[in-house]
Design a protein around this motif. Structure first.
Motif, PDB file in Angstrom:
ATOM      1  N   SER A  79     -10.240  -2.544  13.667  1.00  0.00           N
ATOM      2  CA  SER A  79      -8.813  -2.436  13.393  1.00  0.00           C
ATOM      3  C   SER A  79      -8.406  -3.446  12.316  1.00  0.00           C
ATOM      4  CB  SER A  79      -8.067  -2.705  14.705  1.00  0.00           C
ATOM      5  OG  SER A  79      -6.700  -2.813  14.466  1.00  0.00           O
ATOM      6  N   ILE A  80      -7.742  -2.965  11.285  1.00  0.00           N
ATOM      7  CA  ILE A  80      -7.402  -3.783  10.108  1.00  0.00           C
ATOM      8  C   ILE A  80      -5.906  -3.681   9.840  1.00  0.00           C
ATOM      9  CG2 ILE A  80      -7.770  -4.060   7.611  1.00  0.00           C
ATOM     10  CD1 ILE A  80     -10.307  -4.504   9.168  1.00  0.00           C
ATOM     11  N   LYS A  81      -5.290  -4.802   9.553  1.00  0.00           N
ATOM     12  CA  LYS A  81      -3.900  -4.774   9.109  1.00  0.00           C
ATOM     13  C   LYS A  81      -3.886  -4.944   7.587  1.00  0.00           C
ATOM     14  CE  LYS A  81       0.600  -6.814  10.073  1.00  0.00           C
ATOM     15  NZ  LYS A  81       1.306  -7.697  11.031  1.00  0.00           N
ATOM     16  N   VAL A  82      -3.172  -4.075   6.913  1.00  0.00           N
ATOM     17  CA  VAL A  82      -3.083  -4.150   5.449  1.00  0.00           C
ATOM     18  C   VAL A  82      -1.641  -4.450   5.075  1.00  0.00           C
ATOM     19  CG1 VAL A  82      -3.644  -3.023   3.272  1.00  0.00           C
ATOM     20  CG2 VAL A  82      -4.848  -2.363   5.356  1.00  0.00           C
ATOM     21  N   ARG A  83      -1.455  -5.428   4.162  1.00  0.00           N
ATOM     22  CA  ARG A  83      -0.087  -5.769   3.752  1.00  0.00           C
ATOM     23  C   ARG A  83       0.058  -5.663   2.240  1.00  0.00           C
ATOM     24  NH1 ARG A  83       2.156 -10.838   6.991  1.00  0.00           N
ATOM     25  NH2 ARG A  83       4.047  -9.906   6.128  1.00  0.00           N
ATOM     26  N   GLU A  88      -1.505  -0.172   9.526  1.00  0.00           N
ATOM     27  CA  GLU A  88      -2.463  -0.546  10.573  1.00  0.00           C
ATOM     28  C   GLU A  88      -3.544   0.520  10.549  1.00  0.00           C
ATOM     29  OE1 GLU A  88      -2.297  -3.155  12.645  1.00  0.00           O
ATOM     30  OE2 GLU A  88      -0.217  -3.838  12.446  1.00  0.00           O
ATOM     31  N   LEU A  89      -4.779   0.165  10.214  1.00  0.00           N
ATOM     32  CA  LEU A  89      -5.836   1.167  10.024  1.00  0.00           C
ATOM     33  C   LEU A  89      -7.000   0.905  10.966  1.00  0.00           C
ATOM     34  CD1 LEU A  89      -5.886   1.260   6.124  1.00  0.00           C
ATOM     35  CD2 LEU A  89      -4.753   2.871   7.654  1.00  0.00           C
ATOM     36  N   THR A  90      -7.703   1.990  11.324  1.00  0.00           N
ATOM     37  CA  THR A  90      -8.890   1.859  12.154  1.00  0.00           C
ATOM     38  C   THR A  90     -10.067   2.506  11.429  1.00  0.00           C
ATOM     39  OG1 THR A  90      -7.485   2.030  14.097  1.00  0.00           O
ATOM     40  CG2 THR A  90      -9.841   2.293  14.448  1.00  0.00           C
ATOM     41  N   ASP A 144      -9.036  -8.427  10.836  1.00  0.00           N
ATOM     42  CA  ASP A 144      -8.604  -9.101   9.607  1.00  0.00           C
ATOM     43  C   ASP A 144      -7.256  -8.560   9.112  1.00  0.00           C
ATOM     44  OD1 ASP A 144     -10.773 -10.748   9.479  1.00  0.00           O
ATOM     45  OD2 ASP A 144     -11.748  -9.750   7.779  1.00  0.00           O
ATOM     46  N   GLU A 145      -6.540  -9.460   8.402  1.00  0.00           N
ATOM     47  CA  GLU A 145      -5.345  -9.035   7.676  1.00  0.00           C
ATOM     48  C   GLU A 145      -5.698  -9.042   6.190  1.00  0.00           C
ATOM     49  OE1 GLU A 145      -1.384 -10.407   8.779  1.00  0.00           O
ATOM     50  OE2 GLU A 145      -1.143 -11.228   6.764  1.00  0.00           O
ATOM     51  N   VAL A 146      -5.643  -7.870   5.574  1.00  0.00           N
ATOM     52  CA  VAL A 146      -5.961  -7.757   4.144  1.00  0.00           C
ATOM     53  C   VAL A 146      -4.648  -7.577   3.392  1.00  0.00           C
ATOM     54  CG1 VAL A 146      -7.336  -6.556   2.419  1.00  0.00           C
ATOM     55  CG2 VAL A 146      -8.034  -6.518   4.820  1.00  0.00           C
ATOM     56  N   ALA A 147      -4.451  -8.369   2.332  1.00  0.00           N
ATOM     57  CA  ALA A 147      -3.203  -8.255   1.576  1.00  0.00           C
ATOM     58  C   ALA A 147      -3.493  -7.965   0.107  1.00  0.00           C
ATOM     59  CB  ALA A 147      -2.398  -9.543   1.704  1.00  0.00           C
ATOM     60  N   PHE A 148      -2.687  -7.098  -0.469  1.00  0.00           N
ATOM     61  CA  PHE A 148      -2.773  -6.754  -1.895  1.00  0.00           C
ATOM     62  C   PHE A 148      -1.442  -7.090  -2.544  1.00  0.00           C
ATOM     63  CE2 PHE A 148      -5.659  -3.951   0.379  1.00  0.00           C
ATOM     64  CZ  PHE A 148      -6.824  -4.060  -0.362  1.00  0.00           C
ATOM     65  N   PHE A 149      -1.512  -7.749  -3.683  1.00  0.00           N
ATOM     66  CA  PHE A 149      -0.254  -8.065  -4.366  1.00  0.00           C
ATOM     67  C   PHE A 149      -0.475  -8.322  -5.848  1.00  0.00           C
ATOM     68  CE2 PHE A 149      -1.622 -11.756  -1.712  1.00  0.00           C
ATOM     69  CZ  PHE A 149      -1.949 -12.680  -2.692  1.00  0.00           C
ATOM     70  N   PRO A 150       0.595  -8.200  -6.638  1.00  0.00           N
ATOM     71  CA  PRO A 150       0.497  -8.430  -8.090  1.00  0.00           C
ATOM     72  C   PRO A 150       0.348  -9.927  -8.382  1.00  0.00           C
ATOM     73  CG  PRO A 150       2.764  -7.965  -7.474  1.00  0.00           C
ATOM     74  CD  PRO A 150       1.953  -7.781  -6.226  1.00  0.00           C
TER      75      PRO A 150
END
Lengths: 151, 77, 151, 77
Positions: free
Chosen positions: D2-6, D21-23, D66-72
């Protein structure tokens, strides 16, 4: 550009804030303010210090400081600058020097402030005499180069 | 030719006076002004010299009415 | 080391003065205080700006700022440091960021402050969105490198 | 797994949402997480990636929880 020689203790934060609110009219152009405050320590070169006397050369000191600021204005884009330097009898914790530089961009503010401080310390005629806690007096021999990396 | 000489900080303290008013009949360099004002006392090697509040070299000539100042390395800031 | 994220407008001079008087106990060791204040301009990249929104990543922003300060403490001898960064809706003239560094010597204070600002601008997750006077909104694309000399 | 993506700032605005919230059943890199969460939308080239609030490279593997974050690129200060 404002340069003040102060025979009295001054509050650097009050001075900067008051200058900014009363003397600067294009506040919207200011993006970066760099402030340096030199304060009297209670130690120097391995000795405890309880007081200091700062001598200067009235006329030449102001003239040299003005030339330093003009040099900075030629090299960086500055909106305004304020220099205050204390003279006379000084106690630990009191401010010795304030250099404030207002600019649109941080590079100019940082670099000009650093330049002003180094130039002030190498060119402006001020002389410090320390009073140690042993009641011995001694003249500070020379300023260090602040750009130099310490080992 | 009338010259005002000023001393500051440790130089002033060592000489026991802060200034001299001197009269010369010929052109002198700043260094010669020191030597004439302080015979037998060599100018300390790290001293700085100003004429009319601008830094100069020791071999700069001094003119009538000039103010010549000698002082140790500056230690402000 | 103190790091604050502020959702409210703050007075940088008041913050520094109050921090210095209440949080620093070895004032006699302080010889140099370097302060940088980043302020919102009313222009940017040839456009008039009337407001700004600052977004951040709660948790990561604080973590990155702490790591930056720890890096600075490894490189320079610092007595203390204070970083305050504004988030939320901001108006021109308001302070965006304050970085204050206290040290015994000016070289450490200047260099650490500069490092903290550059590291903050390249690593701390904050994002600016400008509201132009035309009511158009735009994200600021990227920060410039403040060390780079301008032509 | 289970992964949280922000997502933050312009990325969040362009996607129209701030998190997923992805599995997953297999190990993925951060880049693969983006592609699975946003099929057909390539990650903008200048994007930054963090796992659990530390910067990482796009080919870093993501672990369960894990919490994965993507940002500029960041624009504070």
């Amino acid at each position: 550009m404002t340069i003040k020689i102060s025979t009295q203790a001054f509050d650097p934060f009050h001075e900067v804030q008051s200058y900014q609110s009363t003397r600067l009219d294009n506040l919207g152009a200011i993006g970066a303010t760099s402030i340096f405050i030199g304060t009297m320590r209670d130690f120097n070169e391995n000795a405890a210090v309880k007081g200091m006397t700062l001598e200067y050369y009235p006329g030449m000191t102001e003239k040299q400081l003005e030339e330093i600021v003009i040099q900075a204005q030629c090299q960086w884009q500055l909106i305004d600058s304020l220099i205050i330097h204390r003279v006379g009898n000084i106690l630990p914790h009191e401010s010795i020097v304030l250099v404030a530089v207002w600019s649109s961009h941080r590079g100019d503010a940082f670099d000009a402030n650093r330049y002003l401080m180094e130039a002030l310390k190498s060119k402006a005629p001020f002389w410090k005499k320390e009073l140690l806690i042993t009641d011995q007096e001694r003249w500070v021999a020379s300023n260090t180069n602040g750009y130099k990396q310490k080992s | 030719m009338s010259i005002k000489v000023r001393y500051f900080a440790s130089l002033k303290e060592n000489l026991g006076r802060s200034e001299d008013e001197l009269t010369f009949t010929r052109l002198l360099t700043a260094h010669e002004v020191w030597n004439c004002a302080n015979p037998g006392k060599p100018l300390p090697g790290n001293s700085l010299v100003a004429i009319n509040m601008d830094y100069v070299e020791l071999d700069n000539l001094v003119k009538d009415g000039d103010e010549v100042a000698f002082f140790p390395p500056v230690t402000g800031g």
